[in-house]
Design an enzyme around this catalytic site. Structure first.
Site, short mmCIF file in Angstrom:
data_model
loop_
_atom_site.label_atom_id
_atom_site.label_comp_id
_atom_site.label_asym_id
_atom_site.label_seq_id
_atom_site.Cartn_x
_atom_site.Cartn_y
_atom_site.Cartn_z
N ASP A 15 0.82 -1.21 0.00
CA ASP A 15 0.00 0.00 0.00
C ASP A 15 0.85 1.26 0.00
O ASP A 15 0.44 2.29 -0.51
CB ASP A 15 -0.95 0.00 1.20
CG ASP A 15 -2.10 0.97 1.03
OD1 ASP A 15 -2.31 1.45 -0.10
OD2 ASP A 15 -2.81 1.25 2.00
N HIS A 207 -6.90 -0.04 9.48
CA HIS A 207 -6.02 0.48 8.43
C HIS A 207 -6.43 1.93 8.18
O HIS A 207 -7.51 2.18 7.64
CB HIS A 207 -6.21 -0.38 7.17
CG HIS A 207 -5.39 0.05 6.00
ND1 HIS A 207 -4.24 -0.61 5.61
CD2 HIS A 207 -5.55 1.06 5.11
CE1 HIS A 207 -3.73 -0.03 4.54
NE2 HIS A 207 -4.51 0.99 4.22
N CYS A 240 -4.50 5.10 -2.89
CA CYS A 240 -5.23 4.11 -3.67
C CYS A 240 -5.47 4.64 -5.07
O CYS A 240 -6.02 5.75 -5.22
CB CYS A 240 -6.56 3.77 -3.00
SG CYS A 240 -7.58 2.62 -3.94
N ASN A 249 -0.67 6.37 4.11
CA ASN A 249 -1.02 5.64 5.32
C ASN A 249 -0.46 6.34 6.55
O ASN A 249 0.45 7.17 6.46
CB ASN A 249 -0.38 4.24 5.28
CG ASN A 249 -0.93 3.37 4.19
OD1 ASN A 249 -1.95 2.72 4.35
ND2 ASN A 249 -0.25 3.35 3.06
#
Length: 304
Positions: A15, A207, A240, A249
């Site tokens: 990610d 998350h 994303c 993140n």
């Protein structure tokens, strides 16, 4: 009562990198994984098995898996969105877990996976079953749990119902993802408590993205509400490709610093994470978003 320890999942290799336009070499991805292990990570999301035309950064998924270190105490996770991806992941013979994803809204589910929300739940349950059938573990994440880039607010009741349905497949955990970083601590506390009650005794994983600066506060709210597994990415990289406006993140360094200062163990070595941050900054040719790596060391180490 706040937990004394959580399970930490490093998601930087997947990610953290998936939305980067400059392709990171397979060798550098493997070095990132090696440095994550050296820093204490024992669960690492190493890649995703998706259409390389849609996510070019993950086109080397099989090559990354082939180069993974042979270690008996680290669990490598491959993210998969459908049966084809699951088949590819299983065929590598190097992964320990498959991570399935379903989405709380039709709008984002169609953009992300080309299917409705209900269809994504069914697909996630099938992936968990495929993982178990191959002797692996299966994990399921609910994307856009706290808000959708296309439909806005997401019903808490909808997310709780999805979590309960996923639990029927007996994954190792159910995760709630704030894909676009819109959650606030009060919302997190409410939803995590409800999902913990709905899926018990399965663990709840969280998350968070730090798009609006609330990520670290949301981690704390989730841990206090009963989440026992926390995702983070080295340096705070991430995003994303199918969620407009999604930023990085929560950073591994910031999460570990906060939890350790609060007396919550993670199994991670903050000094090693900061060293890895500096290495990764060189690879990415820019300063990374995390705050702790930029700040003076605290408390200072007193030299004898």
């Amino acid at each position: 009562m706040t937990a004394r320890a959580i399970s930490f999942v490093e998601v930087g290799p997947r990610d953290g990198l998936q939305n980067e336009k400059a392709i990171v070499s397979t060798a550098d991805k493997l070095e990132l994984i090696r440095r994550s292990i050296a820093a204490g990570a024992r669960r690492i999301e190493v890649t995703s098995f998706v259409n390389p035309k849609r996510v070019p950064q993950m086109a080397d998924a099989e090559d990354v898996c082939a180069g993974l270190p042979l270690t008996g105490d680290v669990s490598f996770i491959g993210l998969v969105l459908n049966a084809r991806g699951a088949e590819r992941a299983i065929a590598t013979g190097r992964l320990h877990e498959l991570g399935a994803v379903c989405v709380a809204t039709d709008g984002f589910a169609i953009a992300n996976q080309g299917q409705t929300s209900d269809e994504s739940v069914a697909a996630a349950k099938a992936i968990v079953a495929m993982a178990k059938g191959a002797g692996l573990k299966g994990q399921a994440t609910i994307g856009a749990s706290f808000g959708c880039p296309f439909e806005g607010e997401v019903s808490e009741d909808r997310v709780v119902a999805m979590a309960a349905e996923l639990a029927e497949a007996e994954p190792v955990e159910v995760a709630l993802a704030d894909t676009i970083g819109v959650a606030d601590p009060a919302h997190v506390s409410r939803l995590v408590r409800r999902v913990v009650a709905a899926v018990s005794p399965l663990p709840v994983r969280v998350h968070f993205h730090n798009t609006r600066g609330t990520g670290i506060a949301n981690v704390w709210a989730a841990v206090e509400a009963g989440a026992t597994v926390v995702d983070a990415a080295l340096g705070g990289l991430g995003g994303c490709p199918f969620a407009p406006g999604a930023a990085g993140n929560v950073s591994s360094e910031d999460v570990v610093y906060m939890l350790h200062r609060a007396g919550v163990e993670t199994g991670m070595d903050l000094s090693q994470l900061i060293e890895a941050n500096r290495w990764l900054s060189g690879v990415m040719a820019r300063e990374l978003p995390s705050m702790v790596a930029k700040a003076p060391r605290f408390p200072k180490i007193v030299q004898e």
